[in-house]
Design an enzyme around this catalytic site. Structure first.
Site, PDB file in Angstrom:
ATOM      1  CE1 TYR A  68      -3.625   2.640   1.083  1.00 27.28           C
ATOM      2  CE2 TYR A  68      -1.720   3.633   2.151  1.00 27.28           C
ATOM      3  CZ  TYR A  68      -3.002   3.727   1.675  1.00 27.28           C
ATOM      4  OH  TYR A  68      -3.670   4.913   1.779  1.00 27.28           O
ATOM      5  CD  GLU A  99      -5.985   4.531  -0.590  1.00 26.56           C
ATOM      6  OE1 GLU A  99      -6.117   5.028   0.527  1.00 26.56           O
ATOM      7  OE2 GLU A  99      -6.898   3.901  -1.159  1.00 26.56           O
TER       8      GLU A  99
END
Ligand code: GDP
Ligand code: MN
Length: 379
Positions: free
Chosen positions: A101, A189
């Protein structure tokens, strides 16, 4: 403003980030044709303004064009977090070796963009934060300098052990920061950032939220808005020049000024109620704004009562009163109205309302308590 994954992918690609190719389909036949063009296994992904699509069944692999058609058929029209899927992204599938991530948010505490990275990708970062907060590495960026090379390497070495992958990742992090700044984003993101079977590092998902206040100077980004994917009430409000945010409660409210609107919502909560919206009609005196505000709030079936809280200054109470009376004539308002007005032209406002059989108070406490009681009675 939210944008779709396929749009965020394009922005990341334009900044040099390795993102697999992909095309958008609105019909199963189109998905089949795109899959045939790519050949091999493809991934079909719902394009809605929500995360967790994978878990909701909105991301599926397809081994052939015929299967791509079937999977697209299943995903198109599906509801994910209250949003209908109207488009799917079709992309060649990657063989995933690891999922990390990486993300940037604007952080209030440090007043800076903050990077968050974790080896535990593919799941919601909120979940990792709750379960294993130590697995997330954070770094605040000084906006005067951006993400410096050594900082990018610090983050990259937290994610990968292989030197080549660390280099690739460090570069992606700097490119992500550049994309974040260029788009006027409040969030960017990549989840998951994957390594594939041959060790390449790639972005398989992209999510960006754009700060609405940045849109005026970025017409190319503003053009990415998909109103068909937004709550209809918010689109209506924007077009009417109102600042409106839909919430989950049952007490609608119409307030002049963002600060007073926040205070009104606090007071609703304090007395045990739940606000159905945030709505700031702004400082100007315009009865039409009040009519539009009521039109928008009454489309929400959860609303049981509507509470006006007007502190007259530049906003004139008589204009608001005229707007309320006008609205009751022009639109059907199926719930009770409770009204607080004080300040500029207050006496005139009370006369106007009384003439239409409506009453008002000058006390904010009183009006909010009335609203909470009425909402409870109808609950
Ligand atoms: P989200 O659930 O809305 O965040 O959607 P993602 O795009 O992140 O997809 C969810 C999950 O689907 C990913 O974490 C992957 O595990 C899987 N996935 C997505 N794309 C691919 C792909 O190309 N190949 C494989 N094998 N899995 C994929
Ligand atoms: Mn994802």
């Amino acid at each position: 403003m939210n944008i779709h994954e396929y749009q965020a992918r394009q922005l990341l690609r334009a900044h040099g980030i390795p993102v697999p190719p992909g095309e958008v389909a609105t019909t199963p036949a189109e998905a089949e044709r795109i899959a045939a063009g790519f050949g091999g296994t493809v991934v079909i992904k719902a394009q809605v303004h929500a995360g967790g699509r994978g878990k909701a069944g909105g991301v599926k692999l397809a081994g052939s064009p015929a299967e791509a058609r079937l999977k697209a058929e299943a995903i198109l029209g599906m509801m994910i977090k209250g949003l209908t899927v109207r488009q799917v992204l079709v992309a060649p599938a990657e063989d995933i070796a690891s999922e990390a991530y990486v993300g940037i948010i604007v952080d209030r505490a440090s007043k800076r963009p903050v990077f968050m990275v974790s080896r535990e990708g593919g799941v919601d970062i909120e979940e990792v934060a709750a379960r294993n907060p130590g697995a997330i590495r954070r770094l605040a960026v000084d906006p005067r300098f951006g993400l410096l090379s050594f900082q990018a390497y610090q983050l990259a070495t937290a994610l990968y052990d292989d030197l080549k992958q660390q280099r690739a990742c460090a570069r992606i992090l700097q490119q992500l920061y550049a994309a974040f700044v260029a788009a006027g984003a409040s969030l960017a993101e990549i989840n998951p950032l994957v390594t594939n079977g041959t060790g390449e590092v790639k972005a398989l998902d992209a999510k960006m939220n754009i700060d609405d206040n940045e849109l005026d100077r970025r017409p190319d980004i503003a053009a990415l808005r998909d109103t068909s994917a937004e709550p209809p009430a918010e689109t209506l409000a924007r077009e009417a020049g109102l600042t409106f945010i839909k919430l989950d409660g049952d007490i609608g409210n119409v307030v002049n000024g963002a600060g007073l609107a926040m205070a009104t919502m606090d007071l609703i909560k304090y007395y045990g109620g739940e606000p159905a919206n945030f709505l700031d009609i702004g400082g100007s005196s315009n009865p039409e704004k009040v009519v539009n505000a009521l039109r928008i709030i009454t489309t929400d079936p959860n609303v049981k009562v509507i509470c006006f809280n007007i502190f007259g200054g530049i906003t004139r109470c008589d204009d608001v009163a005229n707007g309320i009376v006008e609205a009751t004539r022009r639109i059907h308002i199926p719930v009770p109205l409770v009204i607080r007005l004080t300040g500029t032209n207050e006496a005139e406002a009370l006369r106007i309302l009384a003439g239409a059989g409506l009453s008002a108070t000058t006390s904010m406490d009183e009006v909010v308590q009335q609203a909470v009681a009425l909402a409870k009675n109808q609950g």
